[in-house]
Design an enzyme around this catalytic site. Structure first.
Site, PDB file in Angstrom:
ATOM      1  N   LYS A  44      13.342  20.721 -15.612  1.00 42.12           N
ATOM      2  CA  LYS A  44      12.408  19.892 -14.856  1.00 42.12           C
ATOM      3  C   LYS A  44      11.097  20.648 -14.695  1.00 42.12           C
ATOM      4  O   LYS A  44      10.984  21.575 -13.895  1.00 42.12           O
ATOM      5  CB  LYS A  44      12.954  19.544 -13.466  1.00 42.12           C
ATOM      6  CG  LYS A  44      12.122  18.440 -12.831  1.00 42.12           C
ATOM      7  CD  LYS A  44      12.026  18.515 -11.329  1.00 42.12           C
ATOM      8  CE  LYS A  44      10.925  19.395 -10.810  1.00 42.12           C
ATOM      9  NZ  LYS A  44       9.553  18.970 -11.101  1.00 42.12           N
ATOM     10  N   GLU A  53      12.587  33.086  -8.993  1.00 40.61           N
ATOM     11  CA  GLU A  53      11.337  33.845  -9.225  1.00 40.61           C
ATOM     12  C   GLU A  53      10.290  33.195  -8.342  1.00 40.61           C
ATOM     13  O   GLU A  53       9.831  32.089  -8.638  1.00 40.61           O
ATOM     14  CB  GLU A  53      10.924  33.729 -10.702  1.00 40.61           C
ATOM     15  CG  GLU A  53      11.929  34.297 -11.673  1.00 40.61           C
ATOM     16  CD  GLU A  53      11.784  35.789 -11.894  1.00 40.61           C
ATOM     17  OE1 GLU A  53      10.868  36.399 -11.297  1.00 40.61           O
ATOM     18  OE2 GLU A  53      12.594  36.345 -12.645  1.00 40.61           O
ATOM     19  N   CYS A  97       1.498  34.511 -10.119  1.00 40.39           N
ATOM     20  CA  CYS A  97       2.437  35.061  -9.132  1.00 40.39           C
ATOM     21  C   CYS A  97       2.303  36.575  -9.009  1.00 40.39           C
ATOM     22  O   CYS A  97       2.529  37.122  -7.943  1.00 40.39           O
ATOM     23  CB  CYS A  97       3.865  34.676  -9.496  1.00 40.39           C
ATOM     24  SG  CYS A  97       4.337  35.204 -11.145  1.00 40.39           S
ATOM     25  N   GLU A 157       0.501  33.925   0.642  1.00 35.93           N
ATOM     26  CA  GLU A 157       0.152  33.859  -0.781  1.00 35.93           C
ATOM     27  C   GLU A 157      -0.903  32.753  -0.910  1.00 35.93           C
ATOM     28  O   GLU A 157      -0.604  31.567  -0.746  1.00 35.93           O
ATOM     29  CB  GLU A 157       1.376  33.509  -1.618  1.00 35.93           C
ATOM     30  CG  GLU A 157       1.068  33.490  -3.096  1.00 35.93           C
ATOM     31  CD  GLU A 157       2.233  32.998  -3.955  1.00 35.93           C
ATOM     32  OE1 GLU A 157       2.827  31.967  -3.620  1.00 35.93           O
ATOM     33  OE2 GLU A 157       2.522  33.647  -4.971  1.00 35.93           O
TER      34      GLU A 157
END
Ligand code: NAD
Length: 500
Positions: free
Chosen positions: A184, A259, A293, A391
């Protein structure tokens, strides 16, 4: 050849389930607008829960009774090598799709597609080295075998920032292990993943081995997380989505590969080559418009050089070419969408309101139709500012001075995340000590963002669970089974009964 230009009409993609192309059970399409131009560039079905279930069923059948898990690794490798070749033959087309949907520069997008082909090639070769163990040290009576078997049906949920490359770091590895998959992609950037289905078909992958379902996380993704027919889900995304995966996985205690996010430090010691470090930090913070990331978001710099280094870095950052993703000269493209751009700007404005100082950038740039933000450097940041903890996922870097080695490590580790860290120094002992102490799954010394499929990667702390790529990236998708074999006549536990 595909020219680097905006399409006159959005390109239409379909889902790929059990070897067939379909719009699925829903009647909604998702339309993606180019983040750099504001025009519609792609459409795909908004998949439904039923589509996800059909795909899971196909992957289950392909795993339980199909040829893929049962064929020699050498045969699987042939198919994976073919996929790598086909990716390479279609770099221009795939790169353009990726550029238009993500807003990343065209040269970078094509580089990522080429890099992905290389990852497929690594996994193809590595599939033939997957081996178990023999335990021949258990005495005369016993011999033990440790087998590695394919884990089963894997759900793969990917984010929008590196759609094709991140898929390449997972899909060929699980295929090399003999697993089957339901993928997905992000609902916003599904084009290259769906186009990959055609290349998989062309390469001769059996039907049902890989199924591609576009759609929203709460609809399609959640079904993958909840399903008892899925043995493992690999989620690459925010830490919030990782938490949802952990909560949903309790049903059948499925394995998770996570992750997740990062808040990654660059530590610059006083003896570093300041010109190289300034260039590396600028690259680390601005690459992919900061939507990376493992990108740099905190600059931990020795107080004695903080002023001079900040000025060098600011000068570099001002020269980064931000603009039209289709222009081959562009180094940094657009942010993901308008809402995300405003979120990034609000972190900057919020910091300034609490006393932070903008040394470079600080606002929007480029034409109004695109979501462009200047690479931004902030000093005088304090712990109360959200920009120092969250973040941000944009080109924003906060400067924090340190006095001692211990200080530097404490500041670098002062985050819930543990994805990556970069260390800049010419003192090898200092570099290695810092590398040991820093809490991160990936560490770079006098460089940043280098990678290759040979090396495993993943996060510590709330940045994730498990490792992708390298040989560990294949082992991740295997189940370990131990067999003890008795080689001697049995010493009976129950004595023989009379007459028998
Ligand atoms: P996201 O968490 O919003 O979405 C990631 C994927 O999860 C998407 O496909 C989304 O549809 C799906 N999803 C969302 N809710 C779900 C649910 N309830 N059930 C199942 N699936 C669901 O992340 P994003 O905004 O697409 O990507 C940015 C994030 O990804 C950042 O936090 C970034 O750090 C992280 N990321 C991590 C890595 C890594 O290797 N550690 C790599 C790239 C991106």
């Amino acid at each position: 050849m595909h020219e680097n230009q905006l399409p006159a009409t959005p390109r239409r993609f379909q889902m790929f389930i059990d070897g067939r192309w379909t719009d699925g059970h829903g009647n909604q399409l998702t339309t993606r607008h180019s983040p750099g131009h504001g025009t519609p560039v792609a459409q795909w079905p908004a998949g439904t829960a039923q589509d996800a279930k059909d795909a899971i069923r196909a992957a289950r059948t392909a795993f339980d009774t199909g040829p893929w898990p049962r064929m020699p690794a050498a045969e699987r490798a042939k198919v994976l090598f073919k996929v790598a070749d086909l990716i390479e033959q279609n770099v221009d087309e795939l790169g353009l799709i990726e550029c238009l949907e993500t807003g990343k520069p065209i040269t970078q997008a094509k580089g990522e597609i080429r890099g992905a082909a290389d990852v497929w090639r690594f996994a193809a070769g590595a599939s033939r080295s997957m081996a178990g163990e023999t335990l021949n040290n258990l005495g005369d009576r016993l011999l033990a075998l440790v087998l590695r078997q394919p884990l089963g049906v894997i759900g793969v949920i990917t984010p929008w920032n590196f759609p094709f490359f991140i898929l390449a770091e997972r899909l060929p590895f699980l295929l090399a292990a003999g697993c089957t998959a339901v993928v997905k992609p992000s609902e916003a950037t599904s084009g290259t993943t769906l186009r990959l289905g055609e290349l998989l078909q062309q390469a001769g992958l059996p039907d049902g081995v890989v199924n591609l379902v576009s759609g929203h996380g709460s609809e399609v993704g959640q079904v993958l997380l909840d399903s008892d027919l899925v043995d493992m889900v690999s989620v690459t995304g925010s830490t919030g989505t990782g938490r949802k995966a952990i909560q949903a996985s309790v049903g059948n205690i499925k394995k998770l590969g996570l992750e997740l996010g990062g808040k990654n430090p660059h530590v610059v010691f006083a003896d570093a080559n300041l010109d190289d470090a300034a260039d590396g930090v600028a690259f680390g913070m601005a690459f992919n418009a900061g939507q990376c990331c493992v990108g740099a978001s905190r600059l931990v710099v020795h107080r004695s050089i903080a002023e001079v280094f900040t000025q060098k870095l600011a000068a570099k950052m001002r020269r980064i070419v931000v603009g039209d993703p289709l222009d081959p000269a562009t180094q940094v493209g657009a942010l993901f969408d308008e809402a995300h751009m405003h979120k990034v700007l609000s972190y900057i404005d919020g910091g300034v309101a609490l006393g932070a100082t903008v040394v470079a950038g600080g606002g929007r740039t480029g034409c109004e139709k695109g979501n462009f933000v200047q690479p931004t450097l902030l000093t005088n940041v304090t712990a109360e500012m959200p920009l120092l903890r969250d973040e941000i996922f944009g080109p924003v870097l906060a400067v924090i001075p340190f006095d001692t080695f211990e200080d530097a490590i404490r500041i670098a580790n002062d985050t819930e995340f543990g994805l990556s860290a970069s260390i800049w120094t010419q003192d090898v002992n200092l570099a290695l000590r810092a590398m040991r102490e820093v809490q991160a799954g990936r560490v770079w010394i006098n460089t940043t963002l280098d990678n290759g499929p040979e090396a495993p990667m993943g996060g510590m702390k709330q940045s994730g669970i498990g490792r992708d790529a390298g040989l560990a990236g294949i082992e991740e998708y295997t189940e370990v089974k131990t067999a003890h074999i008795n080689l001697q006549p049995r010493t009976h536990w129950i004595g023989a009964s009379d007459g028998l």
